[in-house]
Design a protein around this motif. Sequence first.
Motif, PDB file in Angstrom:
ATOM      1  N   ARG A 159       5.675   5.650   7.793  1.00 36.87           N
ATOM      2  CA  ARG A 159       7.028   5.746   7.230  1.00 36.87           C
ATOM      3  C   ARG A 159       7.704   4.375   7.173  1.00 36.87           C
ATOM      4  NH1 ARG A 159       9.534  10.794   6.801  1.00 36.87           N
ATOM      5  NH2 ARG A 159       7.905  12.325   6.304  1.00 36.87           N
ATOM      6  N   ALA A 160       7.393   3.508   8.125  1.00 43.95           N
ATOM      7  CA  ALA A 160       8.004   2.175   8.133  1.00 43.95           C
ATOM      8  C   ALA A 160       7.578   1.351   6.925  1.00 43.95           C
ATOM      9  CB  ALA A 160       7.639   1.440   9.419  1.00 43.95           C
ATOM     10  N   LEU A 161       6.394   1.656   6.370  1.00 44.99           N
ATOM     11  CA  LEU A 161       5.930   0.945   5.181  1.00 44.99           C
ATOM     12  C   LEU A 161       6.614   1.441   3.909  1.00 44.99           C
ATOM     13  CD1 LEU A 161       2.118   0.675   5.976  1.00 44.99           C
ATOM     14  CD2 LEU A 161       3.740  -1.215   5.784  1.00 44.99           C
ATOM     15  N   ALA A 162       7.341   2.539   4.010  1.00 36.68           N
ATOM     16  CA  ALA A 162       8.162   3.047   2.903  1.00 36.68           C
ATOM     17  C   ALA A 162       7.388   3.123   1.586  1.00 36.68           C
ATOM     18  CB  ALA A 162       9.407   2.170   2.723  1.00 36.68           C
ATOM     19  N   GLY A 163       6.235   3.762   1.643  1.00 29.87           N
ATOM     20  CA  GLY A 163       5.433   3.906   0.437  1.00 29.87           C
ATOM     21  C   GLY A 163       4.403   2.821   0.247  1.00 29.87           C
ATOM     22  N   GLY A 164       4.397   1.820   1.101  1.00 29.90           N
ATOM     23  CA  GLY A 164       3.418   0.747   1.011  1.00 29.90           C
ATOM     24  C   GLY A 164       2.026   1.219   1.405  1.00 29.90           C
ATOM     25  N   ASP A 165       1.065   0.349   1.211  1.00 25.25           N
ATOM     26  CA  ASP A 165      -0.343   0.671   1.450  1.00 25.25           C
ATOM     27  C   ASP A 165      -0.766   0.161   2.820  1.00 25.25           C
ATOM     28  OD1 ASP A 165      -3.049   1.097   1.405  1.00 25.25           O
ATOM     29  OD2 ASP A 165      -3.457  -0.143  -0.364  1.00 25.25           O
ATOM     30  N   GLU A 166      -1.165   1.082   3.711  1.00 26.43           N
ATOM     31  CA  GLU A 166      -1.604   0.693   5.051  1.00 26.43           C
ATOM     32  C   GLU A 166      -2.819  -0.226   5.019  1.00 26.43           C
ATOM     33  OE1 GLU A 166      -2.404   4.212   7.221  1.00 26.43           O
ATOM     34  OE2 GLU A 166      -0.303   4.648   7.663  1.00 26.43           O
ATOM     35  N   ASN A 167      -3.629  -0.123   3.965  1.00 22.74           N
ATOM     36  CA  ASN A 167      -4.849  -0.928   3.870  1.00 22.74           C
ATOM     37  C   ASN A 167      -4.634  -2.257   3.163  1.00 22.74           C
ATOM     38  OD1 ASN A 167      -6.784   1.001   5.061  1.00 22.74           O
ATOM     39  ND2 ASN A 167      -6.223   2.268   3.302  1.00 22.74           N
ATOM     40  N   SER A 168      -3.407  -2.515   2.756  1.00 20.88           N
ATOM     41  CA  SER A 168      -3.102  -3.752   2.051  1.00 20.88           C
ATOM     42  C   SER A 168      -2.735  -4.857   3.036  1.00 20.88           C
ATOM     43  CB  SER A 168      -1.933  -3.525   1.078  1.00 20.88           C
ATOM     44  OG  SER A 168      -1.367  -4.748   0.676  1.00 20.88           O
ATOM     45  N   PRO A 169      -3.401  -6.007   2.977  1.00 18.07           N
ATOM     46  CA  PRO A 169      -3.009  -7.109   3.855  1.00 18.07           C
ATOM     47  C   PRO A 169      -1.589  -7.591   3.567  1.00 18.07           C
ATOM     48  CG  PRO A 169      -4.596  -7.852   2.205  1.00 18.07           C
ATOM     49  CD  PRO A 169      -4.547  -6.364   2.116  1.00 18.07           C
ATOM     50  N   LYS A 170      -1.150  -7.461   2.316  1.00 18.97           N
ATOM     51  CA  LYS A 170       0.198  -7.889   1.966  1.00 18.97           C
ATOM     52  C   LYS A 170       1.241  -6.990   2.618  1.00 18.97           C
ATOM     53  CE  LYS A 170       3.290  -8.651  -1.976  1.00 18.97           C
ATOM     54  NZ  LYS A 170       3.418  -8.616  -3.457  1.00 18.97           N
ATOM     55  N   ASP A 171       1.083  -5.673   2.483  1.00 18.99           N
ATOM     56  CA  ASP A 171       2.067  -4.738   3.022  1.00 18.99           C
ATOM     57  C   ASP A 171       2.053  -4.726   4.548  1.00 18.99           C
ATOM     58  OD1 ASP A 171       2.889  -4.087   0.506  1.00 18.99           O
ATOM     59  OD2 ASP A 171       1.789  -2.196   0.391  1.00 18.99           O
TER      60      ASP A 171
END
Length: 342
Positions: A159-171
């Motif tokens: 939820r803290a990523l707010a739709g971001g990708d857990e597998n993304s080094p950027k996010d």
Amino acid sequence: MNMRTIIVGEKVEAVSPKSAAPLFVLYDDLDAEASKAWLVDRMLGAGELSAFYGPPGCGKGVIIEDMALHIAAGCDWHGRAVARGSVVYIALERKRLVERRAIAFRNKHGLRNVPFAIVGGVYDFRDVTTAAQIAEICREVEHKTGQAVVLIVIDTVSRALAGGDENSPKDMGALVTVTAKLQEDTQAHILLVHHIPHDSDRLRGHGALLGAVDTTIAVANGGAARSARVVKANDSEEGEGISFTIDSVEISQDGTTAAVAVPADAPPPPTSVGPRLSANAKTMLAILQEAGRDGLLTEEWNARSRDAGIGARRRADLTDARSILKRAGLVREYADRWRSQA
């Protein structure tokens, strides 16, 4: 104002000291008697970053909130001393459930005036301005309670990523940066609640998070008792942990209940012939045993395992096999050096 001089080339220049906090500490100014400050003795360091993780239903939400409430109340937790202070629990999901568990804790223990604040809403921890928002909330909590915030729980990483990708080094890298800024602004310990993949027992998502945290604690349901054990610790012993069960406490006249954690004796060791190991885990254990008493550094172990064909195509195979061996109690790690316990 006192002046000092520095030599620049062949010129001597006078410099007036600034009142702002220094940006560095010199080698000779290091405190020879410095010791590690603990938030929870031998488990969580003060002002550090940790991640609790485990599968659904393991009880991680219950035991994390129980620990946080003990810290806020200044009560020993499973016989371990805590550093008392305010706690800010950022419930990005199931805020009402977090509230009900706090009520159950209050009813069970009869404690009042506990500086424990629950924050709901939507926050994007990829955005650096979020650190300033949460830090401002912490200052308001400190003003209201009169106690410094020593722990901030972020529930959950997804939820803290707010739709971001857990597998993304950027996010994931952005989340790590924002939590580091929040640490700097508040000096509090940041605890991240996270999940595991369905086919593994490691932290889910990109490895940037594992690399950033000081401590990881795996929560598991062993049937007779549940456990929370230190898996990774940057500068303390791994394997430390506690055992607990879960009970229900009535919190309303209509019969509504909520879960509370109850300390339990550590379950007896398994009587089976031994843990089931994957082929990769068996090979990596044999490699470590061949190294003898001195063991191997992580990269040394990785390199020898790659020579044996592990991790060449999928780097996570190395982490997965290591996690299996650690959970089975067959290996231990301290200061990045691994040794066989078999």
